[in-house]
Write an enzyme that holds these catalytic residues in place. Structure first.
Site, short mmCIF file in Angstrom:
data_model
loop_
_atom_site.label_atom_id
_atom_site.label_comp_id
_atom_site.label_asym_id
_atom_site.label_seq_id
_atom_site.Cartn_x
_atom_site.Cartn_y
_atom_site.Cartn_z
N ASP A 1 -13.73 4.14 -27.43
CA ASP A 1 -14.72 3.07 -27.25
C ASP A 1 -15.39 2.76 -28.60
O ASP A 1 -15.83 3.67 -29.30
CB ASP A 1 -15.75 3.59 -26.25
CG ASP A 1 -16.72 2.52 -25.79
OD1 ASP A 1 -17.09 2.53 -24.62
OD2 ASP A 1 -17.13 1.68 -26.62
N ASP B 1 -13.66 -3.61 -25.94
CA ASP B 1 -13.82 -2.57 -26.96
C ASP B 1 -13.57 -1.17 -26.41
O ASP B 1 -14.03 -0.19 -26.97
CB ASP B 1 -15.24 -2.62 -27.53
CG ASP B 1 -16.28 -2.20 -26.51
OD1 ASP B 1 -16.10 -2.51 -25.32
OD2 ASP B 1 -17.25 -1.54 -26.90
N GLU B 2 -12.87 -1.10 -25.31
CA GLU B 2 -12.76 0.18 -24.63
C GLU B 2 -11.36 0.30 -24.03
O GLU B 2 -10.89 -0.62 -23.37
CB GLU B 2 -13.79 0.15 -23.51
CG GLU B 2 -14.08 1.43 -22.85
CD GLU B 2 -14.99 1.16 -21.64
OE1 GLU B 2 -14.93 1.96 -20.72
OE2 GLU B 2 -15.70 0.13 -21.62
#
Ligand SMILES: [Mg+2]
Length: 407
Positions: free
Chosen positions: A10, A105-106
């Site tokens: 992340d 973003d993960e």
């Protein structure tokens, strides 16, 4: 079953970190991305400097401003974030094909099938982390565990910038002292209720009977029970195949009445929202399409920093876009459509913040009933109204066809 090796990775304070990268003068400052202080809506990311003031993602902007009046509020630029996200995806996909982008973003990586390639997992994971940080120039946190929930909780422990692994046999000791709200789906409202029952840590859930968990968490009770023990057999859901979902209607007779068109647009947004829920996706782009009676087609789209799934959110945006297109229209319309694209599996902000908890719970309860008994088994008053508008338009011979496209 052999223990799986799941890595969760992340990017730290993603949107705020990208903004700092683009404008180095922001370094060290409290940044809140999502909108300006007076605007409606919520913060989608707060830099760690802003978090010191108690600001967090999912918090209404006006509240963030009260807590951190000297913060720098930015509307954000989804296009730039999406391009960072694509690079992030590209780098990670070199390590394994078993990958799920959970949001921009993960990501989860399953290295289990690649054991032969990577004799030392911890070395590989360190290498993945370093490569991402070097190439993107952004700091990331990494969690490693035998399943998605433990890997994700390990990442939360590792933030910011660290790496945590839940080793075999250490699952319960890792979980027991974590606060209850570490589990996904437990927002501040649920936390307050549990606090009154003296349930504050994950281990406090262990002694509760199943029925109690069902009473407390409804449909999610069983999932929460399993997750509190670190049990989670959900597979990775590889994303990417589905790029967009759309709903559109071609009218048999051209329509110029604004109210009828808006009602129809609402009907399509409702269907689109259901499709997104079914696919468990949120959309970063909402697009409205119209075709005029002279067959000219026009579209208007909006990029969203905070992705949407709920009918209310989709319709609010679609309505604005539609009215922009329809303003001063001289011709009537033969087609209207709405499309959701740039889909992600989850939102960056917590889904179960107090303001959305009720809506979210209601939505998933409705969804489960429909999965079991069919769509018509349960209609909200608004849906009933929209269905009526649809039937009315159809009976009058206005509708030629309604298309559902998934690409
Ligand atoms: Mg992040």
């Amino acid at each position: 079953m052999r223990r799986r090796c799941i890595v969760h990775i992340d990017i730290d304070a993603f949107f705020a970190s990208v903004e700092k990268l683009l404008d180095p003068s922001l370094e060290g400052k409290a940044i809140i991305v999502g909108g300006l202080p007076h605007e409606r809506g919520v913060a989608s990311t707060a830099s760690y400097e802003a978090r010191k003031y108690g600001v967090h993602s999912g918090m209404p902007l006006q509240k963030a401003y009260q807590l951190c009046p000297n913060g720098i509020f930015l509307r954000g630029n989804h296009r730039v974030y999406a391009s960072f996200s694509r690079n992030f995806h590209r780098i990670l996909s070199r390590y394994t094909p078993d990958m799920e982008m959970a949001s921009l973003d993960e990501a989860y990586l399953d290295l289990s099938r690649c054991r032969a390639l990577y004799p030392s997992f911890s070395q590989t994971v360190t290498q993945i982390k370093q490569t991402v940080e070097e190439k993107l120039k952004l700091s990331v946190s990494v969690g490693v565990g035998p399943n998605k929930i433990l890997a994700k909780l390990a990442t939360n422990r590792a933030k910011p910038g660290g790496m945590v692994e839940v080793k075999p046999g250490c699952e319960e000791s890792f979980l027991k002292e974590l606060p209850i709200e570490a589990l996904p789906g437990i927002g501040s409202k649920a936390r307050a209720e549990l606090d009154m029952l003296n349930i504050r840590k994950i281990k406090d859930l262990w002694g509760l009977p199943r029925e109690a968990l069902r009473t407390l968490f409804g449909l999610r009770g069983e999932e929460i029970r399993l997750q509190s023990h670190g049990i989670d057999d959900r597979p990775l859901e590889s994303s990417g195949e589905q790029k967009s979902i759309s709903r559109e209607t071609t009218f048999l007779k051209d329509i110029w009445e604004r109210r009828l068109l808006l009602a129809h647009l609402a009907y399509l947004c409702d269907r689109l929202s259901l499709a997104l829920r079914k696919e468990r996706c949120f959309s970063h782009i909402i697009e409205v399409k119209v075709r005029w009676s002279d067959f000219k087609t026009e579209v208007r789209r909006r990029l969203l920093v905070n992705p949407v799934q709920e009918m209310d959110d989709i319709y609010r945006i679609a309505r604005e876009l539609f009215l922009e297109l329809f303003q001063g229209a001289r011709l009537s319309l033969r087609l209207v459509g709405v499309k959701a694209s740039d889909l992600v599996r989850s939102r960056t902000l917590s889904l179960f913040e107090p303001h959305s908890l009720h809506k979210e719970r209601l939505g998933s309860a409705v969804f489960e009933v429909r999965e079991k008994y069919g769509f018509g088994a349960l209609l909200t008053a608004r849906e009933k109204m929209l269905e009526d508008v649809y039937s009315f338009t159809k009976e009058r011979g206005f509708i030629l066809k309604t298309a559902s496209l998934t690409k």
